[in-house]
Design a protein around this motif. Sequence first.
Motif, PDB file in Angstrom:
ATOM      1  N   SER A 216       1.269  -1.135  -0.217  1.00  0.00           N
ATOM      2  CA  SER A 216      -0.002  -0.403  -0.035  1.00  0.00           C
ATOM      3  C   SER A 216       1.131   1.008   0.000  1.00  0.00           C
ATOM      4  O   SER A 216       0.476   2.444   0.018  1.00  0.00           O
ATOM      5  CB  SER A 216      -1.100   0.004   1.615  1.00  0.00           C
ATOM      6  OG  SER A 216      -0.217  -0.046   2.236  1.00  0.00           O
ATOM      7  N   PHE A 217       2.430   0.827   0.263  1.00  0.00           N
ATOM      8  CA  PHE A 217       2.810   2.413  -0.053  1.00  0.00           C
ATOM      9  C   PHE A 217       3.120   3.854  -0.907  1.00  0.00           C
ATOM     10  O   PHE A 217       3.113   4.799  -0.910  1.00  0.00           O
ATOM     11  CB  PHE A 217       4.652   1.959  -0.202  1.00  0.00           C
ATOM     12  CG  PHE A 217       5.267   2.945  -0.265  1.00  0.00           C
ATOM     13  CD1 PHE A 217       5.584   3.592   0.922  1.00  0.00           C
ATOM     14  CD2 PHE A 217       6.120   3.650  -1.357  1.00  0.00           C
ATOM     15  CE1 PHE A 217       6.838   4.850   0.877  1.00  0.00           C
ATOM     16  CE2 PHE A 217       6.817   4.540  -1.464  1.00  0.00           C
ATOM     17  CZ  PHE A 217       7.437   5.024  -0.234  1.00  0.00           C
ATOM     18  N   ARG A 218       1.936   3.195  -2.558  1.00  0.00           N
ATOM     19  CA  ARG A 218       1.505   4.295  -2.748  1.00  0.00           C
ATOM     20  C   ARG A 218       0.338   4.993  -2.828  1.00  0.00           C
ATOM     21  O   ARG A 218       0.468   6.039  -3.201  1.00  0.00           O
ATOM     22  CB  ARG A 218       1.386   3.680  -5.196  1.00  0.00           C
ATOM     23  CG  ARG A 218       0.346   2.569  -4.905  1.00  0.00           C
ATOM     24  CD  ARG A 218      -0.156   1.825  -6.003  1.00  0.00           C
ATOM     25  NE  ARG A 218       0.846   1.352  -7.109  1.00  0.00           N
ATOM     26  CZ  ARG A 218       1.294   1.063  -8.287  1.00  0.00           C
ATOM     27  NH1 ARG A 218       0.290   1.613  -8.746  1.00  0.00           N
ATOM     28  NH2 ARG A 218       1.835   0.336  -8.099  1.00  0.00           N
ATOM     29  N   SER A 223       4.360   7.544   5.590  1.00  0.00           N
ATOM     30  CA  SER A 223       3.579   7.185   7.596  1.00  0.00           C
ATOM     31  C   SER A 223       2.817   6.507   7.587  1.00  0.00           C
ATOM     32  O   SER A 223       3.192   5.435   8.318  1.00  0.00           O
ATOM     33  CB  SER A 223       2.102   8.510   7.109  1.00  0.00           C
ATOM     34  OG  SER A 223       1.701   8.874   5.747  1.00  0.00           O
ATOM     35  N   GLY A 224       2.239   5.281   6.302  1.00  0.00           N
ATOM     36  CA  GLY A 224       1.421   4.816   6.079  1.00  0.00           C
ATOM     37  C   GLY A 224       2.407   3.688   6.522  1.00  0.00           C
ATOM     38  O   GLY A 224       2.542   1.799   7.056  1.00  0.00           O
ATOM     39  N   LEU A 225       3.931   3.350   5.958  1.00  0.00           N
ATOM     40  CA  LEU A 225       4.407   2.345   5.858  1.00  0.00           C
ATOM     41  C   LEU A 225       4.764   2.398   7.509  1.00  0.00           C
ATOM     42  O   LEU A 225       5.369   1.538   8.132  1.00  0.00           O
ATOM     43  CB  LEU A 225       6.003   3.245   5.335  1.00  0.00           C
ATOM     44  CG  LEU A 225       7.193   1.895   5.046  1.00  0.00           C
ATOM     45  CD1 LEU A 225       6.772   0.795   3.608  1.00  0.00           C
ATOM     46  CD2 LEU A 225       8.716   2.612   4.530  1.00  0.00           C
ATOM     47  N   ALA A 226       5.307   3.321   8.110  1.00  0.00           N
ATOM     48  CA  ALA A 226       5.783   3.133   9.615  1.00  0.00           C
ATOM     49  C   ALA A 226       4.593   2.204  10.381  1.00  0.00           C
ATOM     50  O   ALA A 226       4.509   1.680  11.535  1.00  0.00           O
ATOM     51  CB  ALA A 226       5.445   4.340   9.606  1.00  0.00           C
ATOM     52  N   ALA A 227       3.281   3.491  10.246  1.00  0.00           N
ATOM     53  CA  ALA A 227       1.529   2.823  11.485  1.00  0.00           C
ATOM     54  C   ALA A 227       1.259   1.236  10.256  1.00  0.00           C
ATOM     55  O   ALA A 227       1.350   0.860  12.155  1.00  0.00           O
ATOM     56  CB  ALA A 227       0.938   3.350  10.139  1.00  0.00           C
ATOM     57  N   GLU A 318       1.068  -6.232  -7.326  1.00  0.00           N
ATOM     58  CA  GLU A 318       1.014  -5.178  -8.316  1.00  0.00           C
ATOM     59  C   GLU A 318       0.391  -6.025  -9.302  1.00  0.00           C
ATOM     60  O   GLU A 318       0.004  -5.776  -9.977  1.00  0.00           O
ATOM     61  CB  GLU A 318       2.579  -5.006  -8.904  1.00  0.00           C
ATOM     62  CG  GLU A 318       3.096  -4.030  -8.275  1.00  0.00           C
ATOM     63  CD  GLU A 318       2.487  -3.099  -7.760  1.00  0.00           C
ATOM     64  OE1 GLU A 318       2.485  -2.273  -8.980  1.00  0.00           O
ATOM     65  OE2 GLU A 318       1.697  -2.326  -6.732  1.00  0.00           O
ATOM     66  N   TRP A 319       0.430  -7.957  -9.834  1.00  0.00           N
ATOM     67  CA  TRP A 319      -0.031  -8.552 -10.633  1.00  0.00           C
ATOM     68  C   TRP A 319      -0.886  -8.978 -10.227  1.00  0.00           C
ATOM     69  O   TRP A 319      -2.362  -7.762 -10.727  1.00  0.00           O
ATOM     70  CB  TRP A 319       0.676  -9.790 -10.215  1.00  0.00           C
ATOM     71  CG  TRP A 319      -0.053 -10.898 -10.811  1.00  0.00           C
ATOM     72  CD1 TRP A 319       0.521 -10.996 -12.183  1.00  0.00           C
ATOM     73  CD2 TRP A 319      -1.062 -11.585 -11.232  1.00  0.00           C
ATOM     74  NE1 TRP A 319      -0.261 -12.579 -12.775  1.00  0.00           N
ATOM     75  CE2 TRP A 319      -1.239 -12.905 -11.737  1.00  0.00           C
ATOM     76  CE3 TRP A 319      -1.952 -11.878  -9.414  1.00  0.00           C
ATOM     77  CZ2 TRP A 319      -2.780 -13.500 -11.886  1.00  0.00           C
ATOM     78  CZ3 TRP A 319      -2.859 -12.884  -9.598  1.00  0.00           C
ATOM     79  CH2 TRP A 319      -3.234 -13.581 -11.116  1.00  0.00           C
ATOM     80  N   MET A 320      -2.025  -8.279  -8.542  1.00  0.00           N
ATOM     81  CA  MET A 320      -3.275  -8.040  -9.354  1.00  0.00           C
ATOM     82  C   MET A 320      -4.360  -6.659  -9.622  1.00  0.00           C
ATOM     83  O   MET A 320      -5.180  -6.410  -9.903  1.00  0.00           O
ATOM     84  CB  MET A 320      -3.726  -8.381  -7.725  1.00  0.00           C
ATOM     85  CG  MET A 320      -3.869  -9.865  -6.878  1.00  0.00           C
ATOM     86  SD  MET A 320      -3.854 -10.016  -5.263  1.00  0.00           S
ATOM     87  CE  MET A 320      -6.033 -10.129  -5.574  1.00  0.00           C
ATOM     88  N   ARG A 321      -3.020  -5.564  -9.052  1.00  0.00           N
ATOM     89  CA  ARG A 321      -4.065  -4.357  -9.343  1.00  0.00           C
ATOM     90  C   ARG A 321      -3.650  -4.465 -11.060  1.00  0.00           C
ATOM     91  O   ARG A 321      -4.848  -3.862 -11.893  1.00  0.00           O
ATOM     92  CB  ARG A 321      -2.511  -4.015  -9.357  1.00  0.00           C
ATOM     93  CG  ARG A 321      -2.483  -2.950  -7.660  1.00  0.00           C
ATOM     94  CD  ARG A 321      -1.420  -2.193  -8.023  1.00  0.00           C
ATOM     95  NE  ARG A 321      -1.201  -1.339  -6.220  1.00  0.00           N
ATOM     96  CZ  ARG A 321      -1.872  -0.557  -5.261  1.00  0.00           C
ATOM     97  NH1 ARG A 321      -2.305   0.429  -5.760  1.00  0.00           N
ATOM     98  NH2 ARG A 321      -1.519  -0.502  -3.828  1.00  0.00           N
ATOM     99  N   ARG A 327      -7.454  -2.181  -6.519  1.00  0.00           N
ATOM    100  CA  ARG A 327      -7.807  -0.641  -7.376  1.00  0.00           C
ATOM    101  C   ARG A 327      -7.412   0.401  -6.310  1.00  0.00           C
ATOM    102  O   ARG A 327      -6.633   0.473  -5.358  1.00  0.00           O
ATOM    103  CB  ARG A 327      -9.199  -0.606  -7.170  1.00  0.00           C
ATOM    104  CG  ARG A 327      -9.681  -1.515  -8.624  1.00  0.00           C
ATOM    105  CD  ARG A 327     -11.247  -0.733  -8.812  1.00  0.00           C
ATOM    106  NE  ARG A 327     -12.217  -0.292  -7.407  1.00  0.00           N
ATOM    107  CZ  ARG A 327     -12.553  -1.509  -7.472  1.00  0.00           C
ATOM    108  NH1 ARG A 327     -12.913  -2.728  -8.461  1.00  0.00           N
ATOM    109  NH2 ARG A 327     -13.701  -1.865  -5.915  1.00  0.00           N
ATOM    110  N   MET A 328      -6.739   1.745  -7.519  1.00  0.00           N
ATOM    111  CA  MET A 328      -5.868   2.905  -6.090  1.00  0.00           C
ATOM    112  C   MET A 328      -6.602   3.074  -5.684  1.00  0.00           C
ATOM    113  O   MET A 328      -7.952   3.500  -5.788  1.00  0.00           O
ATOM    114  CB  MET A 328      -5.335   3.551  -7.462  1.00  0.00           C
ATOM    115  CG  MET A 328      -5.393   4.558  -7.152  1.00  0.00           C
ATOM    116  SD  MET A 328      -3.215   4.421  -6.039  1.00  0.00           S
ATOM    117  CE  MET A 328      -2.503   5.845  -5.319  1.00  0.00           C
TER     118      MET A 328
END
Length: 336
Positions: A216-218, A223-227, A318-321, A327-328
């Motif tokens: 979910s980094f994108r 902030s999400g990476l840490a949380a 990424e394959w599933m996206r 979805r984004m």
Amino acid sequence: MRSFFLKKGVNLSVKTYGVTALSYMALGLFASLIIGLIIQTIGQQFGIAFFENMGALAISLMGPAIGVAVAYGLQAPPLVVFSAVATGAAGAELGGPAGAFIAALVSVELGKLISKETRLDIIVTPLVTIIAGYGTAQLLGPGIQAFMTGFGDLIVWATERQPLIMGILVAGLMGLALTAPISSAAIAIILDLNGIAAGAATVGCAAQMVGFAASSFRENKFSGLAALGIGTSMLQVPNVVRRPLILIPPTVAGMVVAPFSTMVFMMENNAAGAGMGTSGLVGQIMTFQTMGFSFEVLGAVLLLHVVAPALISLGLSEWMRKRNWIRMGDMKIREG
């Protein structure tokens, strides 16, 4: 009867006891047993007696901490909360963590029912609460402890004999429990998971956190990476409800990595770290406490708890996206 129960804040439901109460129990565990083990480990590794003694004290207060945490989580009145110190202690002494949870749960709910119903509330409420908790601990504590420990031993035994299948199952189920609004930490401690079964559980839990953080980094950036990575993957629960497919990458990552943990690196852990994943790095600290501090163990921890789950989750997401299965915005952490 039902209206009286609701008026007193007693809601007889699986969500109340299996989610809310259990989650608060986990907070009590963290504020006593788990943090105590961390402090004690620091003291042992650096030869600081002050830290060792402080950690041992925190560990010894696990029962009262569980009692107060459950009472607070169930929104009990003050007299019931304070009395839960004794009921949690009794439950822990007679039935371990599970005994403390059950004794606190029963005593708190009965205490809430009697609270402020008499003019002698300051005596009656704590009296009923403590009698109910101690009686429950005496009646059910030893049996609950024996059952939970036996079931945990069975999981450990099965994992040692079937490390491939059981490693995958333990990692997958414990990882899902960590992301779900229940407590994987409480489950691991109640079952007293240890050895390679605990190691597999740690991998599964770490994969949920690190996997969600990477995939979910994108959407969530640093902030999400840490949380998510060192906080909790439960932040994704609202998104999972809306789009269950997002569970696939981190869950698959944990199940893929698990056999390497149980069969190649023979990773072990204790009950306090088994259900924590990378939350506060407790799973990793407890791994070092169990297996010892060495560069070999450090390398295995980095590979199995961080690098491999992150790469597998990212690649699969990424394959599933590309197929529009994710979805984004599906994994965007929403404030509030």
